[in-house]
Design a protein around this motif. Structure first.
Motif, PDB file in Angstrom:
ATOM      1  N   ILE A 313       0.851  -1.199   0.000  1.00  0.00           N
ATOM      2  CA  ILE A 313       0.000   0.000   0.000  1.00  0.00           C
ATOM      3  C   ILE A 313       0.882   1.242   0.000  1.00  0.00           C
ATOM      4  CG2 ILE A 313      -1.703   1.315   1.345  1.00  0.00           C
ATOM      5  CD1 ILE A 313      -2.788  -1.358   2.404  1.00  0.00           C
ATOM      6  N   LEU A 314       1.926   1.214   0.841  1.00  0.00           N
ATOM      7  CA  LEU A 314       2.808   2.377   0.944  1.00  0.00           C
ATOM      8  C   LEU A 314       3.552   2.642  -0.369  1.00  0.00           C
ATOM      9  CD1 LEU A 314       4.132   1.734   4.548  1.00  0.00           C
ATOM     10  CD2 LEU A 314       2.735   3.669   3.797  1.00  0.00           C
ATOM     11  N   GLU A 315       3.742   1.586  -1.158  1.00  0.00           N
ATOM     12  CA  GLU A 315       4.419   1.756  -2.458  1.00  0.00           C
ATOM     13  C   GLU A 315       3.501   2.392  -3.493  1.00  0.00           C
ATOM     14  OE1 GLU A 315       7.480   0.651  -3.654  1.00  0.00           O
ATOM     15  OE2 GLU A 315       8.246  -0.497  -1.944  1.00  0.00           O
ATOM     16  N   ILE A 397     -10.527  -4.758  -1.904  1.00  0.00           N
ATOM     17  CA  ILE A 397      -9.529  -4.841  -2.982  1.00  0.00           C
ATOM     18  C   ILE A 397      -8.485  -5.828  -2.473  1.00  0.00           C
ATOM     19  CG2 ILE A 397      -7.830  -3.535  -4.320  1.00  0.00           C
ATOM     20  CD1 ILE A 397      -9.512  -1.000  -3.679  1.00  0.00           C
ATOM     21  N   VAL A 398      -8.414  -7.024  -3.069  1.00  0.00           N
ATOM     22  CA  VAL A 398      -7.640  -8.108  -2.446  1.00  0.00           C
ATOM     23  C   VAL A 398      -6.700  -8.802  -3.426  1.00  0.00           C
ATOM     24  CG1 VAL A 398      -9.566  -8.564  -0.843  1.00  0.00           C
ATOM     25  CG2 VAL A 398      -9.333  -9.946  -2.923  1.00  0.00           C
ATOM     26  N   HIS A 399      -5.628  -9.374  -2.884  1.00  0.00           N
ATOM     27  CA  HIS A 399      -4.747 -10.247  -3.654  1.00  0.00           C
ATOM     28  C   HIS A 399      -5.427 -11.609  -3.783  1.00  0.00           C
ATOM     29  CE1 HIS A 399      -0.909 -12.921  -3.551  1.00  0.00           C
ATOM     30  NE2 HIS A 399      -1.306 -12.728  -4.794  1.00  0.00           N
ATOM     31  N   ARG A 400      -5.326 -12.213  -4.966  1.00  0.00           N
ATOM     32  CA  ARG A 400      -5.988 -13.503  -5.194  1.00  0.00           C
ATOM     33  C   ARG A 400      -5.194 -14.623  -4.509  1.00  0.00           C
ATOM     34  NH1 ARG A 400      -9.561 -14.153  -9.215  1.00  0.00           N
ATOM     35  NH2 ARG A 400      -8.555 -12.624 -10.581  1.00  0.00           N
ATOM     36  N   THR A 401      -5.406 -14.777  -3.204  1.00  0.00           N
ATOM     37  CA  THR A 401      -4.714 -15.834  -2.459  1.00  0.00           C
ATOM     38  C   THR A 401      -5.618 -16.331  -1.327  1.00  0.00           C
ATOM     39  OG1 THR A 401      -2.643 -16.372  -1.297  1.00  0.00           O
ATOM     40  CG2 THR A 401      -3.609 -14.259  -0.795  1.00  0.00           C
ATOM     41  N   GLY A 402      -5.456 -17.591  -0.972  1.00  0.00           N
ATOM     42  CA  GLY A 402      -6.158 -18.170   0.180  1.00  0.00           C
ATOM     43  C   GLY A 402      -7.629 -17.797   0.230  1.00  0.00           C
ATOM     44  N   PHE A 426      -6.594  -8.843  -7.531  1.00  0.00           N
ATOM     45  CA  PHE A 426      -5.398  -8.780  -8.400  1.00  0.00           C
ATOM     46  C   PHE A 426      -4.523  -9.994  -8.149  1.00  0.00           C
ATOM     47  CE2 PHE A 426      -2.530  -7.301  -5.046  1.00  0.00           C
ATOM     48  CZ  PHE A 426      -3.396  -6.698  -4.153  1.00  0.00           C
ATOM     49  N   ASP A 427      -3.716 -10.337  -9.186  1.00  0.00           N
ATOM     50  CA  ASP A 427      -3.084 -11.655  -9.188  1.00  0.00           C
ATOM     51  C   ASP A 427      -1.724 -11.752  -8.523  1.00  0.00           C
ATOM     52  OD1 ASP A 427      -5.043 -13.286 -10.408  1.00  0.00           O
ATOM     53  OD2 ASP A 427      -4.719 -12.151 -12.247  1.00  0.00           O
ATOM     54  N   GLU A 428      -0.960 -10.685  -8.529  1.00  0.00           N
ATOM     55  CA  GLU A 428       0.397 -10.772  -7.979  1.00  0.00           C
ATOM     56  C   GLU A 428       0.521  -9.825  -6.791  1.00  0.00           C
ATOM     57  OE1 GLU A 428       2.798 -12.831  -8.891  1.00  0.00           O
ATOM     58  OE2 GLU A 428       1.431 -13.693 -10.378  1.00  0.00           O
ATOM     59  N   PRO A 429       1.231 -10.233  -5.742  1.00  0.00           N
ATOM     60  CA  PRO A 429       1.396  -9.324  -4.598  1.00  0.00           C
ATOM     61  C   PRO A 429       2.511  -8.313  -4.875  1.00  0.00           C
ATOM     62  CG  PRO A 429       2.444 -11.428  -4.112  1.00  0.00           C
ATOM     63  CD  PRO A 429       1.852 -11.551  -5.489  1.00  0.00           C
ATOM     64  N   THR A 430       2.253  -7.432  -5.851  1.00  0.00           N
ATOM     65  CA  THR A 430       3.241  -6.413  -6.227  1.00  0.00           C
ATOM     66  C   THR A 430       2.573  -5.038  -6.187  1.00  0.00           C
ATOM     67  OG1 THR A 430       2.637  -6.566  -8.556  1.00  0.00           O
ATOM     68  CG2 THR A 430       4.427  -7.997  -7.803  1.00  0.00           C
ATOM     69  N   PRO A 431       3.369  -3.976  -5.989  1.00  0.00           N
ATOM     70  CA  PRO A 431       2.789  -2.629  -6.007  1.00  0.00           C
ATOM     71  C   PRO A 431       2.083  -2.345  -7.327  1.00  0.00           C
ATOM     72  CG  PRO A 431       5.043  -2.569  -5.179  1.00  0.00           C
ATOM     73  CD  PRO A 431       4.808  -3.965  -5.658  1.00  0.00           C
ATOM     74  N   ALA A 433       0.550  -4.361  -9.437  1.00  0.00           N
ATOM     75  CA  ALA A 433      -0.749  -5.037  -9.550  1.00  0.00           C
ATOM     76  C   ALA A 433      -1.772  -4.394  -8.611  1.00  0.00           C
ATOM     77  CB  ALA A 433      -0.594  -6.525  -9.226  1.00  0.00           C
ATOM     78  N   LEU A 434      -1.326  -4.051  -7.415  1.00  0.00           N
ATOM     79  CA  LEU A 434      -2.246  -3.388  -6.476  1.00  0.00           C
ATOM     80  C   LEU A 434      -2.687  -2.034  -7.047  1.00  0.00           C
ATOM     81  CD1 LEU A 434      -3.710  -2.842  -3.805  1.00  0.00           C
ATOM     82  CD2 LEU A 434      -1.516  -2.191  -2.792  1.00  0.00           C
ATOM     83  N   ARG A 435      -1.704  -1.298  -7.606  1.00  0.00           N
ATOM     84  CA  ARG A 435      -2.024   0.034  -8.140  1.00  0.00           C
ATOM     85  C   ARG A 435      -3.086  -0.074  -9.241  1.00  0.00           C
ATOM     86  NH1 ARG A 435       3.001   1.528  -9.787  1.00  0.00           N
ATOM     87  NH2 ARG A 435       3.735   1.681  -7.643  1.00  0.00           N
TER      88      ARG A 435
END
Ligand code: ADP
Length: 486
Positions: A313-315, A397-402, A426-431, A433-435
């Motif tokens: 988030i901070l990124e 708004i979530v990462h597609r995991t678990g 979103f698919d990857e836990p990266t800034p 993809a989150l953005r």
């Protein structure tokens, strides 16, 4: 069906995390569904005092301690659930955390404490405490009760066993010599039993010996069979994957209900969302932000640890340069993340509000007052905040995991068209993809009709404990059938 539910913590008696929530809520839902359930816990300092009608009902010998175990029975506060507290003062009557000493290290006798508790659970399950109640099924949870299925496997006539993984990262690992010290069978010193890379693993007692395994979401159940999420146990879990289920945790909608929530300044429901605007205005004020009804307000709540992805988030703060938006964060944990959040607020004092600490009431007000909820966890066995967000009309708004993958439906074109979208995935836990997902949310927020539809679809989702309990009961039945066929 007589079910003995064994855990090392249960809300509201004692809680350190998600296991406490599950062990507090699930047995109660099972009781309400008609099962004959006993919840068994260690008698920590103060636990018996919190039970309703607590009284000592039995004394019985348990290997590993000269004095007999004393059994205290009572009912869970606010419910009819029968609770058994196994009393051994030198093991459990200590102030503070159940697993960790005041110096921040694990209690040095954790192996003895939880091995002894597991033996006590076995005596109770086998009706050797003279109570005239014999379990058909024992449901054990996490490493603290990992030895229960292992010890029961030594009994010629025993109940069926289910072992649930709430957090695979905690395994109960001890020095090799402990196997002998605890008087456990020498043949368990094997990679096919309790040995894990030269150490004694309590969680393997559950993973190897239970009739069936489960974890707290279907996606996490698959993920833990892979090296990325398996914490070194993926081989064993993959080998047992035909007996590994994923059942989502539930939400207590008596506590998390925007129509009645006593923490909120205004209330709302699916038919009328009006009260949410008042909650937003109050939250902006509480967090020191300008009261602007039209500026989208994003939120995050959670333990400030790498798992939860607050660094991602901070990124993404560059988004604040181009978009009118606000962000509130509630959490505590890693000091580096805490100071990074403080720095972010200093950079955007009129757009970012933070509260470092643990605040139950504020968590409710954020769920109600925010427009959307950020949950970019790197891994998430189940997750609760996204479920609260759905009910509070705050699309996650979530990462597609678990559990996040299993509970949020992405607002892509297909799911918008078929009216099943409930949030942004979103698919990857990266800034990056989150953005991108965050931008998609900003864009849809500007389309009030569509946004409202996503909110209402989310509010309609049912993640109640009743639903989860139904799935557990179906699994229990299957286990009993399996066992009687042996
Ligand atoms: P985990 O169990 O990994 O911490 P979950 O999403 O499953 O994550 O559950 C976290 C629970 O703790 C939620 O009920 C959440 O609202 C609450 N929580 C976490 N941090 C805080 C905080 N700082 N203040 C209030 N509640 C919090």
């Amino acid at each position: 069906m007589k079910l003995l539910f064994a855990a090392s913590e249960a809300h509201p008696l004692i809680k350190t995390g998600g296991l406490g929530d599950v062990a507090g809520a699930l047995p109660r839902a099972l009781l309400e569904a008609g099962l004959d359930v006993k919840l068994v816990l260690p008698n920590y300092a103060g636990a018996a005092e919190r039970l309703k009608g607590a009284r000592a009902i039995a004394e019985f010998p348990v290997h590993g301690r000269a004095a007999p175990a004393r059994l205290i029975e009572g009912r869970m506060p606010g419910s009819r659930l029968p609770v058994w507290l196994v009393d051994a003062p030198e093991f459990f009557a200590r102030e503070g955390h159940p697993y960790v000493a005041p110096n921040g290290q694990d209690w040095p006798d954790n192996a003895q404490r939880f091995a002894w508790f597991a033996r006590a659970v076995v005596e109770l399950a086998q009706d050797r405490a003279g109570l005239g109640w014999r379990a058909d099924l024992v449901h054990a949870n996490d490493w603290q009760t990992g030895l229960v299925p292992a010890l029961l496997s030594l009994e010629p006539d025993r109940p069926a066993t289910l072992f649930t993984i709430h957090n695979l990262a905690y395994q109960g690992l001890f020095d090799a010599g402990m196997l002998h010290a605890l008087d456990l069978p020498p043949e368990w010193w094997s990679m096919h039993a309790l040995e894990f890379h030269g150490r004694l693993s309590f969680i393997k007692g559950g993973l190897v010996f239970a009739d069936w395994l489960s974890t707290v979401s279907p996606t996490y159940a698959r993920e833990i069979t892979t090296p990325e999420f398996g914490c070194g146990l993926e081989g064993l879990l993959a080998a047992r994957s035909d007996r590994l289920s994923g059942i989502l945790n539930g939400v207590d909608y008596r506590v998390w209900n925007p129509a009645r929530d006593p923490y909120l300044p205004a209330h709302y429901n699916r038919k009328s969302l009006e009260g949410k605007a008042a909650c937003k205005a109050a939250l902006q004020k509480e967090m020191g932000l300008p009261r602007k009804p039209d500026v989208p307000l994003f939120a995050h709540i959670g333990r400030l640890v790498e798992q939860k992805g607050v660094d991602l988030i901070l990124e993404c703060l560059s988004l604040f340069r181009r978009n009118r938006m606000q962000l509130v964060v509630l959490g505590s944990g890693d000091p580096a993340l805490e100071s990074a959040l403080r720095a972010a607020r200093a950079g955007f004092p009129r757009r970012i509000g933070i509260h470092i600490g643990y605040d139950e009431g504020l968590a409710h007000r954020i769920e109600a007052g925010a427009d959307a909820f950020l949950m970019p966890s790197r891994f998430e066995p189940c997750g609760l905040n996204q479920l609260y967000s759905l009910r509070y009309a705050t699309p996650p708004i979530v990462h597609r995991t678990g559990g996040l993958a299993d509970t949020v439906v992405d607002a892509d074109d297909v799911h918008i068209a078929d009216r099943t979208a409930t949030g942004f995935v979103f698919d990857e836990p990266t800034p990056a993809a989150l953005r991108t997902a965050w931008r998609r949310a900003l864009k849809l927020y500007r389309q009030p009709r569509l946004w409202r539809r996503i909110q209402k679809t989310g509010m309609r989702q049912d993640f109640s404990w009743q639903r989860s309990a139904g799935e557990y009961i179906a699994l229990y039945r299957r286990l009993l059938a399996l066992r009687s066929g042996v």
